[in-house]
Write a protein that holds these residues in place. Structure first.
Motif, short mmCIF file in Angstrom:
data_model
loop_
_atom_site.label_atom_id
_atom_site.label_comp_id
_atom_site.label_asym_id
_atom_site.label_seq_id
_atom_site.Cartn_x
_atom_site.Cartn_y
_atom_site.Cartn_z
N UNK A 250 -1.93 -15.90 19.55
CA UNK A 250 -1.13 -15.31 18.81
C UNK A 250 -2.83 -14.47 18.19
N UNK A 251 -3.25 -15.08 17.23
CA UNK A 251 -5.12 -14.98 16.84
C UNK A 251 -5.00 -13.56 18.06
N UNK A 252 -5.51 -13.58 18.99
CA UNK A 252 -6.33 -12.48 19.69
C UNK A 252 -5.56 -11.72 19.85
N UNK A 253 -4.08 -11.46 19.94
CA UNK A 253 -2.87 -10.50 20.35
C UNK A 253 -3.03 -10.01 18.91
N UNK A 254 -3.50 -9.99 18.13
CA UNK A 254 -2.97 -10.05 16.87
C UNK A 254 -4.49 -8.39 16.46
N UNK A 255 -5.63 -9.52 16.47
CA UNK A 255 -7.08 -8.24 16.72
C UNK A 255 -6.87 -8.16 17.50
N UNK A 256 -6.65 -7.73 19.07
CA UNK A 256 -7.24 -7.33 19.95
C UNK A 256 -6.05 -6.52 20.15
N UNK A 257 -6.20 -5.60 19.43
CA UNK A 257 -5.13 -4.76 19.74
C UNK A 257 -5.14 -3.02 20.68
N UNK A 258 -6.77 -2.89 20.39
CA UNK A 258 -6.51 -1.84 21.75
C UNK A 258 -7.10 -2.66 23.01
N UNK A 259 -7.35 -3.69 23.38
CA UNK A 259 -7.39 -4.61 24.87
C UNK A 259 -6.11 -4.47 25.19
N UNK A 260 -5.57 -4.04 26.14
CA UNK A 260 -4.25 -3.99 26.54
C UNK A 260 -3.49 -5.15 27.39
#
Length: 335
Positions: A250-260
């Motif tokens: 979840x953290x990865x999806x929120x922080x890495x908003x520019x990686x598809x």
């Protein structure tokens, strides 16, 4: 936005799922792929690795080109992607790796070759006395289509010195990836968690990936890798729990908003946790993954490959839409 350090896992998951659905709706992607770990002989002695062996060890191996071609033909007839990583072999020349890619492309021109981590590319530069950009140019000419994201581990230098002191630095990993992206080679990115790192180290790692993505746009997907301590020098540690795995996804999806794309790598997570992760921000289950050796050497209990039918079932039973893709996320078929 919900605080990324929130203790409320469900709220974190809801935010990550909202972002995922804004990007991809109910789609969950996967690819028919085969893993080729061409050698387990490695000069590096990373403390978290149960795969690497010394030359001459009873269970060490190194595949020649004919064995590689036969292996792909036997195991990966239907695969769209060949994922290639291995140890840093002390005696192979750079020509061996060029010939490997050429042989694969000559025999399987329809398959994408996703090969060699930034660690391997840096090593090829050293043994060939060529700059990284020239190494990449020659590999691309030979048939390299894309790079995997391995070797990133955790960028924090103090932790890196403890778990993989002989591996290239986090800064060098980022530098090699930036060069690859400038050469037109897309890649994945990874992070190894659940060992000696802190939450600050995790956030620092994600922010550095996000910054490089802002600069190059070359990362296609991010894969959080859950550390497996069994059979490693860190075998006294307990593996990450399911709650920790979901929090990192979840953290990865929120922080890495520019990686598809965010992958739930079922080999490390296990099939059930990976399925739940599809509701916590992940939109990709990677693929059939026939046959991965590195994580299973460290005691992973997941299967040595999933069938297309098993992947489709995992996704559909989560009330999501299975979408078969190629290496670059071009959609092949929905199920």
């Amino acid at each position: 936005m919900v605080d990324v350090l929130s203790n409320d896992l469900i709220e974190l998951g809801k935010e990550a799922n909202r972002i995922k659905e804004e990007k991809w709706g109910k789609k969950v992607f996967f690819v028919k792929n085969i893993h080729l770990n061409y050698t387990n002989i490695c000069l590096n002695k990373c403390k978290f690795c149960a795969f690497a062996k010394d030359e001459g060890d009873d269970d060490s191996y190194s595949m020649d080109l004919s064995e590689i071609v036969k292996y792909i033909g036997d195991k990966g007839e239907d695969a769209k992607e060949i994922h290639i990583v291995g140890g840093l072999h002390p005696h192979h020349s750079f020509e061996y790796y060029l010939d490997m890619v050429k042989a694969i492309k000559e025999n399987f021109p329809e398959k994408a070759v996703k090969a060699f981590s930034a660690v391997e590319i840096d090593y090829f530069s050293k043994i060939s006395d060529l700059p990284v950009n020239e190494v990449l140019k020659r590999l691309k000419k030979a048939g390299l289509d894309m790079m995997p994201g391995g070797g990133a581990e955790i960028f924090a230098s103090a932790v890196r010195r403890q778990i993989c002191p002989e591996k290239i630095s986090g800064e060098r990993w980022l530098e090699v990836m930036e060069i690859a992206h400038k050469e037109g080679i897309k890649s994945n990115a990874t992070m190894l968690y659940g060992h000696l790192e802190s939450m600050d180290d995790i956030l620092d790692h994600l922010e550095k990936l996000r910054d490089l993505q802002d600069k190059t746009g070359g990362f296609v997907a991010f894969i959080p890798l859950s550390f497996h301590p069994e059979n490693t020098f860190l075998n006294h540690m307990k593996p990450a729990t399911g709650v920790e795995d979901l929090r990192i996804i979840a953290l990865s999806r929120i922080v890495l908003d520019n990686i598809p794309h965010i992958k739930a790598y079922w080999v490390m997570l296990g099939e059930k946790t990976a399925q739940v992760a599809l509701k916590f921000g992940a939109d990709d289950l990677d693929g059939t993954i026939v046959k991965e050796n590195i994580t299973h050497s460290a005691g992973a209990k997941s299967k040595e490959g999933l069938t297309l039918e098993e992947l489709v079932y995992l996704i559909k039973s989560a009330n999501l839409i299975p979408v078969e893709r190629d290496s670059f996320y071009n959609e092949i078929r929905s199920y």
